[in-house]
Design a protein around this motif. Structure first.
Motif, PDB file in Angstrom:
ATOM      1  N   ILE A 112       5.082   7.030 -16.866  1.00 63.55           N
ATOM      2  CA  ILE A 112       6.147   6.118 -17.290  1.00 63.55           C
ATOM      3  C   ILE A 112       6.143   4.902 -16.379  1.00 63.55           C
ATOM      4  O   ILE A 112       6.086   5.040 -15.150  1.00 63.55           O
ATOM      5  CB  ILE A 112       7.517   6.826 -17.231  1.00 63.55           C
ATOM      6  N   ASP A 113       6.182   3.726 -16.984  1.00 61.73           N
ATOM      7  CA  ASP A 113       6.255   2.507 -16.186  1.00 61.73           C
ATOM      8  C   ASP A 113       7.607   2.447 -15.482  1.00 61.73           C
ATOM      9  O   ASP A 113       8.662   2.495 -16.123  1.00 61.73           O
ATOM     10  CB  ASP A 113       6.083   1.267 -17.072  1.00 61.73           C
ATOM     11  N   GLY A 114       7.548   2.346 -14.188  1.00 64.61           N
ATOM     12  CA  GLY A 114       8.784   2.294 -13.423  1.00 64.61           C
ATOM     13  C   GLY A 114       8.477   2.434 -11.953  1.00 64.61           C
ATOM     14  O   GLY A 114       7.327   2.653 -11.553  1.00 64.61           O
ATOM     15  N   GLY A 115       9.510   2.315 -11.158  1.00 60.91           N
ATOM     16  CA  GLY A 115       9.337   2.440  -9.727  1.00 60.91           C
ATOM     17  C   GLY A 115       9.325   3.886  -9.283  1.00 60.91           C
ATOM     18  O   GLY A 115       9.155   4.811 -10.075  1.00 60.91           O
ATOM     19  N   ARG A 116       9.569   4.070  -8.007  1.00 63.67           N
ATOM     20  CA  ARG A 116       9.496   5.406  -7.422  1.00 63.67           C
ATOM     21  C   ARG A 116      10.604   6.314  -7.952  1.00 63.67           C
ATOM     22  O   ARG A 116      10.421   7.518  -8.078  1.00 63.67           O
ATOM     23  CB  ARG A 116       9.600   5.280  -5.894  1.00 63.67           C
ATOM     24  N   HIS A 117      11.757   5.735  -8.292  1.00 64.51           N
ATOM     25  CA  HIS A 117      12.887   6.533  -8.748  1.00 64.51           C
ATOM     26  C   HIS A 117      13.015   6.390 -10.266  1.00 64.51           C
ATOM     27  O   HIS A 117      13.801   5.588 -10.778  1.00 64.51           O
ATOM     28  CB  HIS A 117      14.169   6.099  -8.044  1.00 64.51           C
ATOM     29  N   LEU A 118      12.255   7.194 -10.986  1.00 63.14           N
ATOM     30  CA  LEU A 118      12.194   7.076 -12.437  1.00 63.14           C
ATOM     31  C   LEU A 118      13.546   7.325 -13.089  1.00 63.14           C
ATOM     32  O   LEU A 118      13.877   6.700 -14.099  1.00 63.14           O
ATOM     33  CB  LEU A 118      11.170   8.060 -13.004  1.00 63.14           C
ATOM     34  N   ALA A 119      14.326   8.241 -12.534  1.00 63.14           N
ATOM     35  CA  ALA A 119      15.609   8.574 -13.157  1.00 63.14           C
ATOM     36  C   ALA A 119      16.561   7.392 -13.151  1.00 63.14           C
ATOM     37  O   ALA A 119      17.475   7.326 -13.988  1.00 63.14           O
ATOM     38  CB  ALA A 119      16.249   9.763 -12.443  1.00 63.14           C
ATOM     39  N   GLU A 120      16.377   6.463 -12.228  1.00 63.85           N
ATOM     40  CA  GLU A 120      17.234   5.279 -12.160  1.00 63.85           C
ATOM     41  C   GLU A 120      16.553   4.050 -12.753  1.00 63.85           C
ATOM     42  O   GLU A 120      17.212   3.207 -13.353  1.00 63.85           O
ATOM     43  CB  GLU A 120      17.617   5.015 -10.703  1.00 63.85           C
ATOM     44  N   ASP A 121      15.223   3.971 -12.571  1.00 62.97           N
ATOM     45  CA  ASP A 121      14.498   2.786 -13.047  1.00 62.97           C
ATOM     46  C   ASP A 121      14.201   2.839 -14.539  1.00 62.97           C
ATOM     47  O   ASP A 121      14.136   1.800 -15.196  1.00 62.97           O
ATOM     48  CB  ASP A 121      13.190   2.625 -12.270  1.00 62.97           C
ATOM     49  N   ALA A 122      13.975   4.033 -15.075  1.00 62.84           N
ATOM     50  CA  ALA A 122      13.595   4.171 -16.489  1.00 62.84           C
ATOM     51  C   ALA A 122      14.245   5.414 -17.094  1.00 62.84           C
ATOM     52  O   ALA A 122      13.560   6.316 -17.566  1.00 62.84           O
ATOM     53  CB  ALA A 122      12.070   4.229 -16.621  1.00 62.84           C
ATOM     54  N   PRO A 123      15.591   5.489 -17.095  1.00 64.08           N
ATOM     55  CA  PRO A 123      16.242   6.718 -17.574  1.00 64.08           C
ATOM     56  C   PRO A 123      16.002   7.002 -19.051  1.00 64.08           C
ATOM     57  O   PRO A 123      15.854   8.158 -19.445  1.00 64.08           O
ATOM     58  CB  PRO A 123      17.720   6.466 -17.285  1.00 64.08           C
ATOM     59  N   GLU A 124      15.974   5.960 -19.880  1.00 64.34           N
ATOM     60  CA  GLU A 124      15.761   6.190 -21.313  1.00 64.34           C
ATOM     61  C   GLU A 124      14.373   6.746 -21.570  1.00 64.34           C
ATOM     62  O   GLU A 124      14.193   7.695 -22.347  1.00 64.34           O
ATOM     63  CB  GLU A 124      15.963   4.897 -22.099  1.00 64.34           C
ATOM     64  N   GLU A 125      13.369   6.163 -20.911  1.00 62.09           N
ATOM     65  CA  GLU A 125      11.997   6.626 -21.106  1.00 62.09           C
ATOM     66  C   GLU A 125      11.822   8.057 -20.580  1.00 62.09           C
ATOM     67  O   GLU A 125      11.148   8.881 -21.200  1.00 62.09           O
ATOM     68  CB  GLU A 125      11.013   5.683 -20.412  1.00 62.09           C
ATOM     69  N   LEU A 126      12.452   8.343 -19.431  1.00 61.86           N
ATOM     70  CA  LEU A 126      12.344   9.684 -18.867  1.00 61.86           C
ATOM     71  C   LEU A 126      13.042  10.703 -19.764  1.00 61.86           C
ATOM     72  O   LEU A 126      12.497  11.782 -20.036  1.00 61.86           O
ATOM     73  CB  LEU A 126      12.955   9.715 -17.466  1.00 61.86           C
ATOM     74  N   ALA A 127      14.228  10.372 -20.247  1.00 57.89           N
ATOM     75  CA  ALA A 127      14.942  11.282 -21.139  1.00 57.89           C
ATOM     76  C   ALA A 127      14.166  11.520 -22.430  1.00 57.89           C
ATOM     77  O   ALA A 127      14.135  12.650 -22.953  1.00 57.89           O
ATOM     78  CB  ALA A 127      16.334  10.729 -21.449  1.00 57.89           C
ATOM     79  N   ALA A 128      13.523  10.478 -22.949  1.00 54.67           N
ATOM     80  CA  ALA A 128      12.751  10.628 -24.173  1.00 54.67           C
ATOM     81  C   ALA A 128      11.556  11.556 -23.956  1.00 54.67           C
ATOM     82  O   ALA A 128      11.257  12.418 -24.794  1.00 54.67           O
ATOM     83  CB  ALA A 128      12.278   9.264 -24.669  1.00 54.67           C
ATOM     84  N   ALA A 129      10.855  11.390 -22.828  1.00 56.87           N
ATOM     85  CA  ALA A 129       9.696  12.244 -22.539  1.00 56.87           C
ATOM     86  C   ALA A 129      10.126  13.693 -22.349  1.00 56.87           C
ATOM     87  O   ALA A 129       9.494  14.620 -22.866  1.00 56.87           O
ATOM     88  CB  ALA A 129       8.968  11.732 -21.304  1.00 56.87           C
ATOM     89  N   LEU A 130      11.214  13.902 -21.599  1.00 54.94           N
ATOM     90  CA  LEU A 130      11.705  15.255 -21.380  1.00 54.94           C
ATOM     91  C   LEU A 130      12.215  15.864 -22.685  1.00 54.94           C
ATOM     92  O   LEU A 130      11.942  17.041 -22.976  1.00 54.94           O
ATOM     93  CB  LEU A 130      12.822  15.250 -20.337  1.00 54.94           C
ATOM     94  N   GLY A 131      12.946  15.082 -23.475  1.00 50.48           N
ATOM     95  CA  GLY A 131      13.480  15.598 -24.724  1.00 50.48           C
ATOM     96  C   GLY A 131      12.389  16.032 -25.677  1.00 50.48           C
ATOM     97  O   GLY A 131      12.492  17.095 -26.307  1.00 50.48           O
ATOM     98  N   GLN A 132      11.335  15.240 -25.786  1.00 49.75           N
ATOM     99  CA  GLN A 132      10.238  15.586 -26.684  1.00 49.75           C
ATOM    100  C   GLN A 132       9.548  16.862 -26.228  1.00 49.75           C
ATOM    101  O   GLN A 132       9.227  17.741 -27.040  1.00 49.75           O
ATOM    102  CB  GLN A 132       9.230  14.439 -26.730  1.00 49.75           C
TER     103      GLN A 132
END
Length: 257
Positions: free
Chosen positions: A227-247
């Motif tokens: 996922i494109d983002g910085g070191r803290h994905l949960a804060e930098d890219a929460p939508e993308e992280l949630a989508a990957a985890l949800g799928q």
């Protein structure tokens, strides 16, 4: 924080856990490491709660080892009525999540390892050394001798009057330093692998490389997504992280490496 979530509290055998929970559907346990609070997940958890029952405990006691904490998490989930659940570990908590999966493989349906370096590769145990009484100071095996040439005291030791108590298995001796510094290699976990699906989520930005190969010694069915983002994905890219985890957690698929 944790919009729409309820605050809960459960008293276990020697610890009280506070947690946030919401949603309905398959249960997902979100774990944080000692370097960041449970609020690490506060932007991701509400998005997952649209599909899942999300439980996010506050693991604030740094004195508890990974084995103790894994047992705490299992007790928490069972107290909420979840006999099976998926686990996501963020940062150092990925090692805790892996340990939980290795020691409770029938409870963990799926495992997600987020923004974390893999643990050291498990190595086979060293061959047992021969008894010292049979080796001279040179370290070389002794030449064959008639039995009478060897003093009986070097071969047979008198039995103690009272046998010493057996040592606790390493996997459960949580007071040892090794139990706190090598979470995924703790005791019997060294020889185990997790055979249910595993997702490795890593930050594709900043020149980092996919770490999935480092998790394969521990996990049989492992895939990864960057996922494109910085070191803290949960804060930098929460939508993308949630989508990957949800799928992935919804028994879907993710890019396989």
């Amino acid at each position: 924080m944790f919009d729409g979530f309820q605050h809960g509290r459960v008293d276990l055998w020697d610890v009280t856990l506070c947690f946030q929970h919401s949603g309905r559907g398959p249960a997902v346990l979100l774990l944080h490491g000692p370097d960041r609070p449970h609020t690490t997940w506060h932007r991701v958890a509400p998005l997952l709660a649209n599909q899942f029952t999300v439980v996010c405990p506050d693991l604030a006691d740094p004195s508890r080892g990974n084995h103790e904490t894994a047992l705490d998490c299992v007790a928490l989930m069972k107290s909420l009525g979840h006999d099976e659940f998926s686990v996501a570990g963020y940062g150092p908590a990925a090692h805790l999540a892996l340990h939980l999966a290795l020691t409770h493989p029938t409870l963990v349906e799926r495992l997600a390892l987020v923004a974390a370096e893999p643990p050291a590769t498990p190595s086979p145990p060293a061959p047992a050394a021969a008894p010292a009484a049979f080796f001279p100071a040179t370290g070389a095996p002794p030449a064959a001798e008639p039995p009478a040439a060897t003093a009986p005291s070097t071969l047979v030791a008198p039995a103690p009057a009272t046998p010493a108590p057996a040592a606790a298995p390493p996997a459960y001796n949580v007071s040892t330093p090794a139990a706190r510094t090598t979470p995924a290699t703790l005791g019997g976990s060294r020889k185990r692998r997790f055979f249910r699906p595993v997702l490795v989520v890593w930050a594709a930005g900043g020149g980092q490389s996919d770490p999935v190969a480092g998790w394969r010694p521990w996990c049989e069915d492992v895939r990864s997504v960057g996922i494109d983002g910085g070191r803290h994905l949960a804060e930098d890219a929460p939508e993308e992280l949630a989508a990957a985890l949800g799928q992935f957690l919804d028994h879907g698929t993710s890019p396989v490496s």
